[in-house]
Design an enzyme around this catalytic site. Structure first.
Site, PDB file in Angstrom:
ATOM      1  N   GLU A   1    -115.948 -32.926 112.922  1.00 56.61           N
ATOM      2  CA  GLU A   1    -116.795 -33.186 111.760  1.00 56.61           C
ATOM      3  C   GLU A   1    -116.006 -33.386 110.477  1.00 56.61           C
ATOM      4  O   GLU A   1    -116.570 -33.388 109.386  1.00 56.61           O
ATOM      5  CB  GLU A   1    -117.804 -32.046 111.591  1.00 56.61           C
ATOM      6  CG  GLU A   1    -118.773 -31.947 112.761  1.00 56.61           C
ATOM      7  CD  GLU A   1    -119.782 -30.831 112.603  1.00 56.61           C
ATOM      8  OE1 GLU A   1    -119.745 -30.131 111.564  1.00 56.61           O
ATOM      9  OE2 GLU A   1    -120.608 -30.657 113.506  1.00 56.61           O
TER      10      GLU A   1
ATOM     11  N   LYS B   1    -132.730 -30.494 114.040  1.00 58.00           N
ATOM     12  CA  LYS B   1    -131.988 -31.653 114.537  1.00 58.00           C
ATOM     13  C   LYS B   1    -132.952 -32.511 115.355  1.00 58.00           C
ATOM     14  O   LYS B   1    -133.330 -32.120 116.466  1.00 58.00           O
ATOM     15  CB  LYS B   1    -130.818 -31.204 115.422  1.00 58.00           C
ATOM     16  CG  LYS B   1    -129.755 -30.375 114.709  1.00 58.00           C
ATOM     17  CD  LYS B   1    -128.740 -29.851 115.718  1.00 58.00           C
ATOM     18  CE  LYS B   1    -127.589 -29.111 115.048  1.00 58.00           C
ATOM     19  NZ  LYS B   1    -126.674 -28.497 116.038  1.00 58.00           N
TER      20      LYS B   1
END
EC number: 4.2.1.11
Length: 400
Positions: free
Chosen positions: A195, A326
């Site tokens: 990330e 999500k």
């Protein structure tokens, strides 16, 4: 005008170089929307099923596309019900949650395009408040995102005192840069994880010192409060055979893990702790929430997987006080909204989140604004992360 006339599906690359699904939706009046599915590295046991991209595309073309042609893109529930009907399972294991979520997001964008409205306005409705989400920025990473680094998966900057979205975004970037400076001063080399966070080969204890120092430096420069938080991804640390959390050579019982996390909250004034315990241990989550939930967010990601049934169990047992959202965990925007609505009705904070394998899709920035989410977790640097952060800045500039 918003009737769907065409859907195209293709493979594109995610940020890890893996294939994922991208969908284009076209309406009879020329409305167009495009959505791309992300993919997680540390995935919860109860998430909707992601199929290999080619397989998911083939199944969706065969089963979902014919059902969706003629459906009104402006009726998100109808779009998502058609996806559910085409799949016929509870977890999208037939067509794949990757195709489902890509189509669901693309249809919402096509409807917004027909209306000439930003996506956040189209999605927002009665949800939309006056606030904007605070970005949580991943600045040091390990776990499933960088195997040779820290056991704790994410150390997150949380600029809770920032007067604007823009200043919060730039503060997180500054903390990311300050971490690099502190590591350099200590002679510690660091690559980056999935990330974009620094992934130094240091202990968790050293990482706390590094992040704490970096946050202090930036806080002094910007003049507003910055705290930090964690994603412990404890389901990845928990060993069923040992019935313990494994940190290299050290193990912790459930009680010891609860004490450890509670001590960290007190020592570092943590603003946020995600998945501090195993995804099946509602009772331990409830105990930790009772101890420290009055002063920090205890967030369920793998615990809840954006699923209303699992969230309801958490509400009933007092497990956690916030939920990570999500869309690809559950497969459609409608199911995502159901989880957000249930959380809001029961006083749970919502944090809209990216995945470790991301694309340039910016839907979650609009979703966070549309639903008045308190926080958005979408990294700090890297094109697929800054795409969402920059979109958030644009939305705030447009909406104020």
């Amino acid at each position: 005008m918003t009737r769907i006339t065409g859907i195209s599906l293709r493979r594109v690359l995610d940020s890890r170089g893996n294939p994922t699904v991208e969908a284009d939706v076209l309406t009879e009046s020329g409305g167009f929307g495009r959505g791309a599915a992300p993919s997680g590295a540390s995935t919860g046991e109860y998430e909707a099923i992601e199929l290999p991209a080619n397989e998911s595309i083939a199944k969706a073309r065969e089963h979902a596309v014919p059902r969706l042609e003629g459906v009104y893109a402006g009726d998100q529930r109808a779009v998502d019900n058609a996806l559910r009907a085409a799949d016929g399972t509870d977890d999208f294991s037939a067509i794949g949650a990757n195709s489902a979520v890509a189509i669901s997001m693309a249809a919402a964008k096509a409807a917004a395009d027909v209306l000439g409205a930003p996506l956040y306005q189209h999605l927002g409705g009665a949800f939309r408040g006056e606030n904007f989400p605070i970005p949580l920025g991943n600045v040091v990473g390990g776990g499933e995102h960088a195997k040779e680094a820290t056991h704790i998966q994410e150390f997150l900057a949380a600029p809770v005192g920032a007067p604007s979205v823009s200043e919060a975004v730039f503060a997180n970037a500054a903390v990311h840069a300050a971490v690099a400076d502190v590591l350099d001063e200590r002679g510690v080399p660091a690559a980056k994880g999935d990330e974009g966070a620094w992934a130094p080969p240091i202990s968790d204890a050293d990482a706390f010192e590094v992040v704490d120092e970096a946050v202090d430096r930036v806080e002094e420069d910007v003049g507003f409060e910055i705290r930090f938080g964690l994603d412990m991804a404890a389901a990845e640390l928990y060993d069923d055979d040992q019935e313990a959390y494994v940190y290299g050579e050290e193990t912790k019982s459930t009680d010891e893990q609860i004490d450890y996390v509670a001590d960290l909250v007190d020592e570092y004034d943590l603003a946020y702790v995600e998945d501090p315990l195993d995804e099946n241990d509602y009772e331990a989550f409830a105990e930790l929430t009772d101890r420290v939930g009055d002063r920090t967010m205890i967030c369920g990601d793998d615990l809840f997987v954006t699923n209303v049934e699992r969230l309801q169990e958490g509400i009933d047992t007092g497990a956690a006080n916030s939920i990570l959202i999500k869309p690809n965990q559950i497969g459609t925007l409608s199911d995502t909204f159901d989880a957000i609505e249930l959380a809001a009705r029961n006083g749970y904070e919502t944090i809209i989140s990216h995945r470790s394998g991301e694309t340039e899709d910016t839907t979650i920035a609009h979703l966070a604004v549309a639903t008045d989410a308190g926080f958005i977790k979408t990294g700090t640097v890297g094109g697929e992360r800054t795409a969402k952060l920059n979109e958030l800045v644009r939305i705030a500039d447009d909406a104020v």
